[in-house]
Enzyme design. Structure first.
Site, PDB file in Angstrom:
ATOM      1  N   CYS A  41       0.810  -1.216   0.000  1.00  0.00           N
ATOM      2  CA  CYS A  41       0.000   0.000   0.000  1.00  0.00           C
ATOM      3  C   CYS A  41       0.843   1.266   0.000  1.00  0.00           C
ATOM      4  O   CYS A  41       2.037   1.244   0.278  1.00  0.00           O
ATOM      5  CB  CYS A  41      -0.884   0.055   1.260  1.00  0.00           C
ATOM      6  SG  CYS A  41      -2.004  -1.313   1.483  1.00  0.00           S
ATOM      7  N   CYS A  45      -2.931   4.861   2.784  1.00  0.00           N
ATOM      8  CA  CYS A  45      -4.053   3.931   2.621  1.00  0.00           C
ATOM      9  C   CYS A  45      -4.949   3.938   3.856  1.00  0.00           C
ATOM     10  O   CYS A  45      -4.481   3.895   4.998  1.00  0.00           O
ATOM     11  CB  CYS A  45      -3.532   2.516   2.383  1.00  0.00           C
ATOM     12  SG  CYS A  45      -4.843   1.345   1.965  1.00  0.00           S
ATOM     13  N   CYS A  72      -2.637  -2.992  -3.411  1.00  0.00           N
ATOM     14  CA  CYS A  72      -3.903  -2.829  -2.696  1.00  0.00           C
ATOM     15  C   CYS A  72      -4.989  -2.360  -3.652  1.00  0.00           C
ATOM     16  O   CYS A  72      -4.769  -1.491  -4.501  1.00  0.00           O
ATOM     17  CB  CYS A  72      -3.700  -1.802  -1.580  1.00  0.00           C
ATOM     18  SG  CYS A  72      -5.222  -1.275  -0.765  1.00  0.00           S
ATOM     19  N   CYS A  75      -6.029   1.619  -2.321  1.00  0.00           N
ATOM     20  CA  CYS A  75      -5.186   2.815  -2.540  1.00  0.00           C
ATOM     21  C   CYS A  75      -4.423   2.791  -3.863  1.00  0.00           C
ATOM     22  O   CYS A  75      -3.795   3.786  -4.223  1.00  0.00           O
ATOM     23  CB  CYS A  75      -4.226   3.009  -1.374  1.00  0.00           C
ATOM     24  SG  CYS A  75      -2.897   1.760  -1.275  1.00  0.00           S
TER      25      CYS A  75
END
Length: 214
Positions: A41, A45, A72, A75
């Protein structure tokens, strides 16, 4: 902590606070990955903060990808949307390794970085079953193995596969297999005895047994 040869950086207090605080000021300066979910991430995030001991730090997204972490879905650390099929694979892998824990749509959505509604809808479209059904099937298959190959009590097996309510476990097991846990264990042991007899006495005995079966 990982060595320099793995392209991991040091998780400093400053970076940890950036992760916990979802600090957008650190976006682009580093990325963090979570060992348990295999997801990486941006610092900003909005997903639930991971356990500190499970975090790996990378200088850029490509290093995280090279270390076999996936971006992810929330994000989008690579700037691209993660394909639904890959996301569902992440969810499936997480369930396969954590089915003995208490799992809900909400907790899975937190761990796999999405919304409960989108997770439910996408998982069913890709897998053909709901998340709940997949969890139940996974737990039941594990319980079948334990019933067949151990002498553990039904209540202990139920708890071991993530269903501490023994009555509920027994009801669900019969619904999915057509037998109670005790009946399944007895049936499996009977089948094993027959197969063992055939193995010891050859094909002729097998033919006799086949004829004798109604």
């Amino acid at each position: 902590m990982e060595t320099a040869g793995t392209n991991s950086e040091q998780l400093t207090d400053e970076k940890w606070q950036a992760i916990v605080g979802n600090d957008t000021a650190f976006d682009g300066s580093f990325f963090y990955a979570v060992k348990t979910t295999r997801i990486f991430c941006r610092p900003s995030c909005k997903s639930k903060p991971p356990n500190k001991e499970n975090v790996r730090i990378f200088e850029n997204a490509q290093q995280a990808l090279s270390a076999k972490f996936r971006p992810c879905k929330r994000c989008k650390p690579t700037g691209q949307r993660l394909p639904d099929r890959e996301w569902v694979e992440q969810i499936t892998q997480y369930i396969d390794t954590h089915f003995c824990e208490r799992l809900t749509l909400e907790s899975l959505a937190e761990e796999c970085h999405g919304s409960p509604y989108h997770l439910h809808r996408t998982f069913k479209r890709i897998k053909g079953v709901t998340v709940v059904e997949y969890v139940q099937q996974t737990r039941t298959e594990t319980a079948k193995e334990m019933l067949a190959h151990t002498d553990q009590q039904v209540a202990k097996i139920a708890a071991a596969v993530g269903m501490p309510n023994t009555s509920y476990f027994m009801t669900l097991f019969k619904k999915l297999t057509g037998r109670t846990p005790t009946e399944y264990r007895q049936f499996h042991h009977k089948q094993s005895s027959v197969e063992g007899f055939i193995h010891e006495n050859g094909e002729e005995a097998g033919s006799v047994l086949d004829i004798a079966e109604p």
